[in-house]
Every structure is written in structure tokens, then in C-alpha cells.
Enzyme design. Structure first.
Site, mmCIF file in Angstrom:
data_model
loop_
_atom_site.group_PDB
_atom_site.id
_atom_site.type_symbol
_atom_site.label_atom_id
_atom_site.label_comp_id
_atom_site.label_asym_id
_atom_site.label_seq_id
_atom_site.Cartn_x
_atom_site.Cartn_y
_atom_site.Cartn_z
ATOM 1 N N GLY A 12 9.541 11.269 -22.453
ATOM 2 C CA GLY A 12 9.196 11.750 -21.122
ATOM 3 C C GLY A 12 8.690 10.687 -20.161
ATOM 4 O O GLY A 12 7.958 10.994 -19.222
ATOM 5 N N ASN A 14 10.522 9.147 -17.998
ATOM 6 C CA ASN A 14 11.113 9.450 -16.688
ATOM 7 C C ASN A 14 10.401 10.617 -16.019
ATOM 8 O O ASN A 14 10.206 10.616 -14.802
ATOM 9 C CB ASN A 14 12.613 9.738 -16.827
ATOM 10 C CG ASN A 14 13.426 8.465 -16.883
ATOM 11 O OD1 ASN A 14 13.612 7.797 -15.871
ATOM 12 N ND2 ASN A 14 13.869 8.100 -18.081
ATOM 13 N N LEU A 91 18.781 15.779 -23.991
ATOM 14 C CA LEU A 91 19.919 15.432 -24.830
ATOM 15 C C LEU A 91 20.705 16.660 -25.310
ATOM 16 O O LEU A 91 21.285 16.673 -26.383
ATOM 17 C CB LEU A 91 19.444 14.575 -26.010
ATOM 18 C CG LEU A 91 18.659 13.316 -25.580
ATOM 19 C CD1 LEU A 91 18.263 12.487 -26.784
ATOM 20 C CD2 LEU A 91 19.442 12.466 -24.580
ATOM 21 N N ILE A 94 24.703 20.679 -20.981
ATOM 22 C CA ILE A 94 24.415 21.806 -20.085
ATOM 23 C C ILE A 94 25.564 22.814 -20.156
ATOM 24 O O ILE A 94 26.729 22.444 -19.991
ATOM 25 C CB ILE A 94 24.227 21.299 -18.627
ATOM 26 C CG1 ILE A 94 23.046 20.319 -18.562
ATOM 27 C CG2 ILE A 94 24.026 22.445 -17.652
ATOM 28 C CD1 ILE A 94 21.720 20.888 -19.017
ATOM 29 N N ASN A 108 21.218 14.069 -13.354
ATOM 30 C CA ASN A 108 20.962 13.465 -14.661
ATOM 31 C C ASN A 108 20.733 11.965 -14.485
ATOM 32 O O ASN A 108 21.350 11.340 -13.629
ATOM 33 C CB ASN A 108 22.185 13.688 -15.566
ATOM 34 C CG ASN A 108 22.013 13.058 -16.930
ATOM 35 O OD1 ASN A 108 20.977 13.222 -17.589
ATOM 36 N ND2 ASN A 108 23.021 12.327 -17.389
ATOM 37 N N HIS A 110 21.263 8.479 -16.513
ATOM 38 C CA HIS A 110 21.936 7.913 -17.689
ATOM 39 C C HIS A 110 21.645 6.409 -17.748
ATOM 40 O O HIS A 110 21.744 5.723 -16.727
ATOM 41 C CB HIS A 110 23.447 8.172 -17.610
ATOM 42 C CG HIS A 110 24.151 7.676 -18.830
ATOM 43 N ND1 HIS A 110 24.136 8.364 -20.029
ATOM 44 C CD2 HIS A 110 24.847 6.538 -19.061
ATOM 45 C CE1 HIS A 110 24.791 7.668 -20.936
ATOM 46 N NE2 HIS A 110 25.235 6.557 -20.377
ATOM 47 N N GLU A 181 15.571 2.869 -14.200
ATOM 48 C CA GLU A 181 15.423 4.325 -14.285
ATOM 49 C C GLU A 181 14.213 4.873 -13.537
ATOM 50 O O GLU A 181 14.325 5.836 -12.783
ATOM 51 C CB GLU A 181 15.322 4.757 -15.755
ATOM 52 C CG GLU A 181 16.575 4.469 -16.542
ATOM 53 C CD GLU A 181 16.524 5.052 -17.941
ATOM 54 O OE1 GLU A 181 16.094 6.195 -18.107
ATOM 55 O OE2 GLU A 181 16.912 4.344 -18.882
#
Ligand code: GAR
Length: 207
Positions: A12, A14, A91, A94, A108, A110, A181
Site C-alpha cells: 500500500g 501507492n 492484483l 477487474i 491503474n 503499472h 509511481e
């Protein structure tokens, strides 16, 4: 005010970058209404709790089959009705019915420069292992809208990061997070919250 649900599976970091960016005013007009995890042990759920944000467990393991999970997951999102769903290290694929219901409302992050090192089997540390195996000199991160494909939706933003000769997958993962990110994802959310981007003919445009 953009109401977002953040979906997570693990550490977590991000999610933390999003929460910090809201606290610091880097992301404006945005509220995290819930954090959804497929993994009861996800550290991300502790981060949500520390911010008084409801954590919701949605694990495929709790359902008789994948179709039952997909429907329950979609129903939960429809019930929450966020303006935007943010996949921040989530992960789980969807469900198609959810993509349809939330068209251009799911993003998302990546950990590579899409279309390199993405698609089925490319997630988390594996992405960085493959980058090193291939001897690539440049990698990075991508934020994109989610469509029915795997890592195939319209690209919102990308940032490049150099690969260093002595990198291990863990060292490279950390650099991609720090340099790309944790910056890109908050920026993209802020852009969406403030109406700065639109999808036109399947591509993201600044407006
Ligand atoms: C991040 O590197 C994210 O880009 C990646 O998982 C990690 C989660 O870290 N996501 C994917 O690989 C999706 N295909 P975090 O839980 O610390 O944010």
C-alpha cells in the site's frame, strides 16, 4: 469533490502516496471513501485504518467460483458508487461487467513503460525481474484507464526511470516507486479531480 475507492493487495505504498498527497494539498477536490483489499493481511488496510478510512475485504477465496466473486465485487462498487476507482497495486483482474459500468472511471498504476513488460504475468516484483533479465536500460511507470484488456486501456501518464547495472529487482522496484509511481498516480488523480483530462477516440487528451 471526486469520491474515490482505492483497491489494494499488499504494502500500500501507492495508497500512502495518495493519502499524503491529499493531506499536503497536492491532490485537491478528492476524498477517499473506502479502501478495498482482496487480502486480509494487506498492510494497506492498516494505512487506511490509520486515516479513519473504511477498509473492505473482497477476496475471491470467499466465493464459490470466480463468477460469484466478480458479481459480488461489481455489486459492492455499484453500492459504493465512487466517481473513480483507483487500482493501486491491486492484483485481481477487474470483472468485465465492472469495467462496463465504470467506463473511463477506473485507473491503474503499472510499474513499467506500457506496452513494455505488461500483460498477463507481469505484476509487482516480476515486472522488475523481467526488465533485468532482458537487460533493459530504461523502465518506469504508467498510469492508464482500465478497459477489458490487461494493461491495455488509454494511457494517462508515464515517467521513465534508469536501470542501473547493479540493480536487484527489489532495488529497481523501489527506485521506480520513488521516482515515478508515487508522483504519477497522485498527479493523475488530481488531473481527473480537476477536469484536466478527457478520453477522446480512445486516447487521453489534456483539456
Ligand atoms: C506497485 O509497484 C504497483 O505498480 C504494482 O504493484 C506494486 C504495489 O505496491 N502493480 C502492478 O504490478 C499491477 N500490474 P504498493 O502496494 O506498495 O503500492
Amino acid at each position: 469533490m471526486l469520491k474515490i475507492v482505492v483497491c489494494v493487495s499488499g504494502g500500500g505504498t501507492n495508497l500512502q502516496a495518495i493519502l499524503d498527497a491529499i493531506d499536503n494539498g497536492i491532490i485537491t477536490n478528492t476524498q477517499v471513501m473506502a479502501v478495498v483489499s482482496n487480502n486480509a493481511g494487506a498492510k494497506a488496510l492498516d494505512r487506511a485504518k490509520n486515516h479513519n478510512i473504511p477498509g473492505i475485504l473482497m477476496s475471491p477465496k470467499a466465493y464459490s467460483d470466480r463468477a460469484a466473486f466478480d458479481q459480488a465485487f461489481t455489486d459492492k462498487m455499484v453500492e459504493l458508487n465512487p466517481d473513480l476507482i483507483v487500482l493501486a497495486g491491486f492484483l485481481v483482474k477487474i470483472p468485465e461487467q465492472m469495467v462496463k459500468k465504470f467506463s473511463n472511471r477506473i485507473v491503474n498504476i503499472h510499474p513499467s513503460l506500457i506496452p513494455s513488460f505488461c500483460g498477463v504475468g507481469y505484476y509487482g516484483l516480476k515486472v522488475h525481474e523481467k526488465v533485468l533479465e532482458r537487460g533493459a536500460k530504461l523502465t518506469g511507470a504508467t498510469v492508464h484507464f482500465v478497459n477489458e484488456g490487461m494493461d491495455e486501456g488509454p494511457i494517462i501518464a508515464q515517467k521513465a526511470v534508469y536501470v542501473e547495472q547493479e540493480d536487484t529487482p527489489e532495488v529497481l522496484q523501489r527506485r521506480v516507486m520513488e521516482e515515478a509511481e508515487w508522483i504519477l498516480l497522485p498527479q493523475a488523480i488530481d488531473d481527473i479531480a480537476n477536469g484536466r483530462i478527457a478520453v477522446v477516440d480512445g486516447k487521453v487528451r489534456r483539456v
